[in-house]
Design a protein around this motif. Sequence first.
Motif, PDB file in Angstrom:
ATOM      1  N   SER A   1       3.274   4.561   3.116  1.00 62.80           N
ATOM      2  CA  SER A   1       2.530   3.315   3.138  1.00 62.80           C
ATOM      3  C   SER A   1       1.321   3.489   4.055  1.00 62.80           C
ATOM      4  N   GLU A   2       0.123   3.258   3.512  1.00 57.42           N
ATOM      5  CA  GLU A   2      -1.095   3.428   4.301  1.00 57.42           C
ATOM      6  C   GLU A   2      -1.185   2.392   5.419  1.00 57.42           C
ATOM      7  N   LYS A   3      -0.753   1.166   5.122  1.00 51.74           N
ATOM      8  CA  LYS A   3      -0.920   0.067   6.071  1.00 51.74           C
ATOM      9  C   LYS A   3       0.279  -0.118   6.984  1.00 51.74           C
TER      10      LYS A   3
ATOM     11  N   THR B   1       0.838  -1.215   0.000  1.00 56.93           N
ATOM     12  CA  THR B   1       0.000   0.000   0.000  1.00 56.93           C
ATOM     13  C   THR B   1       0.868   1.258   0.000  1.00 56.93           C
ATOM     14  N   GLN B   2       1.892   1.270  -0.837  1.00 60.39           N
ATOM     15  CA  GLN B   2       2.833   2.376  -0.889  1.00 60.39           C
ATOM     16  C   GLN B   2       2.540   3.310  -2.058  1.00 60.39           C
TER      17      GLN B   2
ATOM     18  N   ASN C   1       7.416   4.632   6.067  1.00 64.43           N
ATOM     19  CA  ASN C   1       7.280   5.986   5.536  1.00 64.43           C
ATOM     20  C   ASN C   1       8.597   6.764   5.596  1.00 64.43           C
TER      21      ASN C   1
ATOM     22  N   PRO D   1       3.063   2.192   8.299  1.00 66.07           N
ATOM     23  CA  PRO D   1       3.680   3.525   8.416  1.00 66.07           C
ATOM     24  C   PRO D   1       5.152   3.495   8.800  1.00 66.07           C
TER      25      PRO D   1
END
Length: 483
Positions: free
Chosen positions: A213-215, A172-173, A220, A217
Motif C-alpha cells: 500500500s503506497e499510502k 492504494t494497494q 504491507n 505501509p
Amino acid sequence: MNLLKKTFLRLLLVLVVLFFNSVDLYARVGGAGGEKKEELLMPTGGGISKLTIPGLIGLAVVLIIYFILRKRLGLGSGSGSKSSLMTGLKGAMSGGGIGGALSAVIAKDFTGASTVGNKLFPDGLTEEKVSTSFMALQAAWEEQDLSKVRKWMSDGVYQRFTAQFIMMKQLTQSNTLSNVRIKDVSVMDIRTDGEYQSADISITFSMDDRFISEKYPELNESYKGDSDTEIWTFIKRKDTAVSVQNDLYLSNNCPNCGSLLELQLGEVSRCSNCKTLTNNASFDWVLNEITQDEDYKSGNDLLGDSRLKELVKNDSHFAIQRMEDIASNVFMQVMEVWSGATNKKLARFSDEGVANKILAQKKQQGEFVFDRLYLKEVTMQSYTVQNAQLQLSFRLTANYQRVQLGKKLTKLDPSIAEHTFKMVLSKNTAALSTPEKDIAFSYECANCGAPYEDTTNHTCTYCEALVVDPSKNWVLTDFDQVK
C-alpha cells in the motif's frame, strides 16, 4: 513396533500437522486472507517460507520431544536402520491410527505436491485449459484488470474480484506476484448438477507474493516461496459439446459467431458483434468457484434431494452450483454497499424490506473500507416452499478486516478474521415451470434481456418490467450476519 512407539509417533504426527497449519493465510488470487500474526521468515528447500512465532515454538517442542524420546524408544538406533522422522510418520499413518485426511496434509506439506485426485478430465476440460486460466487470472489480479479473463468467468467470480479491486484502489494497494509455478493439476470430483456438469480441479502451486500500500505501509506484507493448493470448480451444460470453435481459453474469438472479442469485457461479458454472453456454460467450461484446500467439500448434500428435483424439473437452467454463484454475486454487492457503494445498488436484486435491513446494518457500522475481502465458502444449505415461493437458504463465510481512512489508518477490527452470514433467495414456484433465461444476474432485464442502462431504476428502460420481480428472477428476501 510396540504400543508405546506407535502412541508417540501418532502424537508427533498431530503436532507436526498443527505446526504446518499454523502458517498464516494471506494475499493472492483466491487467498483466504487469514488472521495476521507476528511472523518470521525462515529458509526452506524451496526458498523462504513464513512461520508464525507459535509455529516455531511448536516445532521446537516437537524436536525436543523427538530427540529426548528417540533414544529411549529406539527410534533410528542400530546399524542399518532406516528409521527417521518421515518414515516414523509414514508408519503411524499406515498403521490405521491416523485418518486419510491427515495423511494427505502431511504428504503435501513435505513433498510440495498434491497426493489426491486421480480421475480423468471430463470432456472438453483439459489440464492446458486449467493451467491457462490459472496463470491468466494471476496476471489479471496483479493488473487489477479482468477484461482478458472475463469471457470464461462466472458473474459471481467476477464480482468477487471486482469488489476486492474497488477496496484495493481506495487503500492504494497492489499485489505483485512473481515466480508463479504450477506444481500439480488433478481432478478431485466430477458430478451432475441438474442439466450441468461440475468439475473440481485441484491446483498446487508456489509463488512470491508482495502486497503493498503506497499510502498505508502498515498494511504491507511480503512472502517468498508461498506454496498452497486451491480447488477451482468449473461448470458446463451436459447437452453441449466443447469444440475448437467455441474454446474460451485458448482462443480470443466469440464462441457463437467467431468474431474477435474486444478486451473491454466487464460486468457483462457480451460479444459486441452478435450480443451473445460468452461466459455461457453452453459453450465451454466456465470458472464458477475458487476454494481453499482446507475449506473444500465435494458437492452438496442437496444434490440428491428428490423433492427439490421435482420442484425445479421444468427449469433446465437450475443447478445448485449456479445458485451458489448467484448468492456469491449478491453477497459481494451487499459488501460493496456496506463499504460505501450507492444504496440504490440494492435495487438490482433485493426486495424493499431486506434492502432497508441492509441499510440499517450499514448505518450501524459507520463508514469503512475492507482491508481484504475474501468470500471463502458459499453453501446452499436448505430450502422451503412458502407463500407460493421456493426459498433457498445459503450459508456464507468471508474473511475481512474493516478500516477507516484518513491521514492515518484506523483499524475497526484488530485483524483479518472469519465472519458468517446467511441469506435467502426466493422465486415464485410458478416461474420455475419454464426455464430461466441466460442473463447476467442484476445487470440485465429478466423479462426482455436488455442491459440495464441505469441500474438505479426500479424498472427496465426497454420493456418497463420490474427489476426486482420473483415471478421472473431470484430475489434477495433475507440477509443477516450470524457471527
